[in-house]
Design a protein around this motif. Structure first.
Motif, PDB file in Angstrom:
ATOM      1  N   PHE A 195      39.374  24.703  48.208  1.00 31.52           N
ATOM      2  CA  PHE A 195      40.689  25.387  48.389  1.00 31.52           C
ATOM      3  C   PHE A 195      41.442  24.488  49.671  1.00 31.52           C
ATOM      4  O   PHE A 195      40.949  23.822  50.465  1.00 31.52           O
ATOM      5  CB  PHE A 195      40.436  26.631  48.895  1.00 31.52           C
ATOM      6  N   CYS A 196      42.638  24.966  49.950  1.00 29.15           N
ATOM      7  CA  CYS A 196      43.566  24.478  50.963  1.00 29.15           C
ATOM      8  C   CYS A 196      43.354  25.259  52.029  1.00 29.15           C
ATOM      9  O   CYS A 196      43.784  24.456  53.098  1.00 29.15           O
ATOM     10  CB  CYS A 196      45.254  24.331  50.400  1.00 29.15           C
ATOM     11  N   SER A 197      42.885  26.341  52.169  1.00 30.81           N
ATOM     12  CA  SER A 197      42.869  27.120  53.346  1.00 30.81           C
ATOM     13  C   SER A 197      42.019  28.441  53.269  1.00 30.81           C
ATOM     14  O   SER A 197      41.465  28.631  51.855  1.00 30.81           O
ATOM     15  CB  SER A 197      44.366  27.802  53.570  1.00 30.81           C
ATOM     16  N   LYS A 198      41.781  28.969  54.147  1.00 30.13           N
ATOM     17  CA  LYS A 198      40.825  30.308  54.115  1.00 30.13           C
ATOM     18  C   LYS A 198      41.449  31.303  53.522  1.00 30.13           C
ATOM     19  O   LYS A 198      40.930  32.009  52.716  1.00 30.13           O
ATOM     20  CB  LYS A 198      40.519  30.671  55.741  1.00 30.13           C
ATOM     21  N   ARG A 199      42.629  31.447  53.437  1.00 25.47           N
ATOM     22  CA  ARG A 199      43.309  32.476  52.777  1.00 25.47           C
ATOM     23  C   ARG A 199      43.112  32.347  51.316  1.00 25.47           C
ATOM     24  O   ARG A 199      42.973  33.444  50.566  1.00 25.47           O
ATOM     25  CB  ARG A 199      44.949  32.152  52.906  1.00 25.47           C
ATOM     26  N   CYS A 200      43.289  31.064  50.713  1.00 22.86           N
ATOM     27  CA  CYS A 200      43.204  30.832  49.085  1.00 22.86           C
ATOM     28  C   CYS A 200      41.598  31.145  48.894  1.00 22.86           C
ATOM     29  O   CYS A 200      41.432  31.522  47.716  1.00 22.86           O
ATOM     30  CB  CYS A 200      43.388  29.475  48.749  1.00 22.86           C
ATOM     31  N   ALA A 201      40.804  30.739  49.911  1.00 26.47           N
ATOM     32  CA  ALA A 201      39.255  30.867  49.505  1.00 26.47           C
ATOM     33  C   ALA A 201      39.160  32.351  49.532  1.00 26.47           C
ATOM     34  O   ALA A 201      38.204  33.000  48.551  1.00 26.47           O
ATOM     35  CB  ALA A 201      38.432  30.440  50.700  1.00 26.47           C
ATOM     36  N   ASP A 202      39.562  33.177  50.352  1.00 27.72           N
ATOM     37  CA  ASP A 202      39.649  34.611  50.238  1.00 27.72           C
ATOM     38  C   ASP A 202      40.141  35.160  49.218  1.00 27.72           C
ATOM     39  O   ASP A 202      39.514  36.481  48.646  1.00 27.72           O
ATOM     40  CB  ASP A 202      40.007  35.379  51.849  1.00 27.72           C
ATOM     41  N   ILE A 203      41.136  34.825  48.724  1.00 21.64           N
ATOM     42  CA  ILE A 203      41.912  35.357  47.546  1.00 21.64           C
ATOM     43  C   ILE A 203      40.842  35.310  46.264  1.00 21.64           C
ATOM     44  O   ILE A 203      40.542  35.785  45.530  1.00 21.64           O
ATOM     45  CB  ILE A 203      43.172  34.549  47.174  1.00 21.64           C
ATOM     46  N   ASP A 204      40.145  33.868  46.358  1.00 22.82           N
ATOM     47  CA  ASP A 204      39.398  33.678  45.236  1.00 22.82           C
ATOM     48  C   ASP A 204      38.137  34.573  45.449  1.00 22.82           C
ATOM     49  O   ASP A 204      37.510  35.116  44.283  1.00 22.82           O
ATOM     50  CB  ASP A 204      38.902  32.222  45.202  1.00 22.82           C
ATOM     51  N   LEU A 205      37.523  34.508  46.524  1.00 18.99           N
ATOM     52  CA  LEU A 205      36.427  35.494  46.680  1.00 18.99           C
ATOM     53  C   LEU A 205      36.649  37.001  46.202  1.00 18.99           C
ATOM     54  O   LEU A 205      35.932  37.650  45.504  1.00 18.99           O
ATOM     55  CB  LEU A 205      35.943  35.539  48.097  1.00 18.99           C
ATOM     56  N   ALA A 206      37.770  37.541  46.691  1.00 16.27           N
ATOM     57  CA  ALA A 206      38.328  38.781  46.162  1.00 16.27           C
ATOM     58  C   ALA A 206      38.353  38.917  44.598  1.00 16.27           C
ATOM     59  O   ALA A 206      37.901  40.048  44.190  1.00 16.27           O
ATOM     60  CB  ALA A 206      39.682  39.322  46.896  1.00 16.27           C
ATOM     61  N   LYS A 207      38.726  38.039  44.001  1.00 11.73           N
ATOM     62  CA  LYS A 207      38.661  37.802  42.661  1.00 11.73           C
ATOM     63  C   LYS A 207      37.352  38.118  42.044  1.00 11.73           C
ATOM     64  O   LYS A 207      37.147  38.873  41.028  1.00 11.73           O
ATOM     65  CB  LYS A 207      39.375  36.689  42.186  1.00 11.73           C
ATOM     66  N   TRP A 208      36.564  37.301  42.720  1.00 12.64           N
ATOM     67  CA  TRP A 208      35.061  37.593  42.077  1.00 12.64           C
ATOM     68  C   TRP A 208      34.622  38.795  42.484  1.00 12.64           C
ATOM     69  O   TRP A 208      33.830  39.634  41.808  1.00 12.64           O
ATOM     70  CB  TRP A 208      34.028  36.574  42.926  1.00 12.64           C
ATOM     71  N   LEU A 209      34.780  39.566  43.700  1.00  5.78           N
ATOM     72  CA  LEU A 209      34.228  40.873  43.897  1.00  5.78           C
ATOM     73  C   LEU A 209      34.902  41.936  43.090  1.00  5.78           C
ATOM     74  O   LEU A 209      34.126  42.908  42.880  1.00  5.78           O
ATOM     75  CB  LEU A 209      34.569  41.070  45.376  1.00  5.78           C
ATOM     76  N   ASN A 210      36.360  41.860  42.813  1.00  6.98           N
ATOM     77  CA  ASN A 210      36.703  42.904  42.064  1.00  6.98           C
ATOM     78  C   ASN A 210      36.461  42.825  40.568  1.00  6.98           C
ATOM     79  O   ASN A 210      37.089  43.550  39.904  1.00  6.98           O
ATOM     80  CB  ASN A 210      38.403  43.068  42.382  1.00  6.98           C
ATOM     81  N   GLY A 211      36.076  41.732  40.062  1.00  5.09           N
ATOM     82  CA  GLY A 211      35.708  41.620  38.791  1.00  5.09           C
ATOM     83  C   GLY A 211      36.811  40.917  37.967  1.00  5.09           C
ATOM     84  O   GLY A 211      36.746  40.938  36.664  1.00  5.09           O
ATOM     85  N   SER A 212      37.726  40.268  38.602  1.00  3.94           N
ATOM     86  CA  SER A 212      38.719  39.794  37.855  1.00  3.94           C
ATOM     87  C   SER A 212      38.145  38.472  37.094  1.00  3.94           C
ATOM     88  O   SER A 212      38.623  37.891  36.085  1.00  3.94           O
ATOM     89  CB  SER A 212      39.777  38.812  38.717  1.00  3.94           C
ATOM     90  N   TYR A 213      37.152  37.780  37.596  1.00  3.55           N
ATOM     91  CA  TYR A 213      36.340  36.669  37.241  1.00  3.55           C
ATOM     92  C   TYR A 213      35.335  37.203  36.597  1.00  3.55           C
ATOM     93  O   TYR A 213      34.348  37.998  37.007  1.00  3.55           O
ATOM     94  CB  TYR A 213      35.863  35.613  38.156  1.00  3.55           C
ATOM     95  N   SER A 214      34.798  36.808  35.291  1.00  4.15           N
ATOM     96  CA  SER A 214      33.646  37.367  34.699  1.00  4.15           C
ATOM     97  C   SER A 214      33.148  36.311  33.651  1.00  4.15           C
ATOM     98  O   SER A 214      33.875  35.626  33.085  1.00  4.15           O
ATOM     99  CB  SER A 214      33.844  38.724  33.879  1.00  4.15           C
ATOM    100  N   VAL A 215      32.007  36.181  33.268  1.00  3.04           N
ATOM    101  CA  VAL A 215      31.437  35.362  32.219  1.00  3.04           C
ATOM    102  C   VAL A 215      31.082  36.345  31.089  1.00  3.04           C
ATOM    103  O   VAL A 215      30.329  37.123  31.071  1.00  3.04           O
ATOM    104  CB  VAL A 215      30.122  34.856  32.753  1.00  3.04           C
ATOM    105  N   PRO A 216      31.506  35.959  29.990  1.00  3.95           N
ATOM    106  CA  PRO A 216      31.619  37.053  28.757  1.00  3.95           C
ATOM    107  C   PRO A 216      30.054  36.685  28.268  1.00  3.95           C
ATOM    108  O   PRO A 216      29.289  35.796  28.376  1.00  3.95           O
ATOM    109  CB  PRO A 216      32.438  36.336  27.800  1.00  3.95           C
ATOM    110  N   SER A 217      29.540  37.963  27.793  1.00  2.00           N
ATOM    111  CA  SER A 217      28.277  37.949  27.139  1.00  2.00           C
ATOM    112  C   SER A 217      28.482  37.449  25.812  1.00  2.00           C
ATOM    113  O   SER A 217      29.310  37.286  25.034  1.00  2.00           O
ATOM    114  CB  SER A 217      27.898  39.408  27.062  1.00  2.00           C
TER     115      SER A 217
END
Length: 60
Positions: free
Chosen positions: A17-39
């Motif tokens: 990432f370019c900044s802590k802000r973008c890293a935090d945005i990515d982490l939030a996407k993982w935590l809220n389920g925006s990213y997922s691995v299909p079964s």
């Protein structure tokens, strides 16, 4: 390498990432389920529900 969130150049401290802000945005996407691995199996959810029911039906 560019930041996967905003496209700016990445910074070594926060790579890829370019900044802590973008890293935090990515982490939030993982935590809220925006990213997922299909079964691979369609019945995975049904199996999980059945397992939960069986566990609750057992005496402790």
């Amino acid at each position: 390498m560019s930041c996967p969130i905003c496209g700016e150049d990445s910074v070594k401290q926060f790579r890829p990432f370019c900044s802590k802000r973008c890293a935090d945005i990515d982490l939030a996407k993982w935590l809220n389920g925006s990213y997922s691995v299909p079964s691979q199996r369609e019945d995975d959810l049904d199996d999980e529900i059945q397992d939960d029911v069986e566990v609750k039906d057992r005496p402790h």
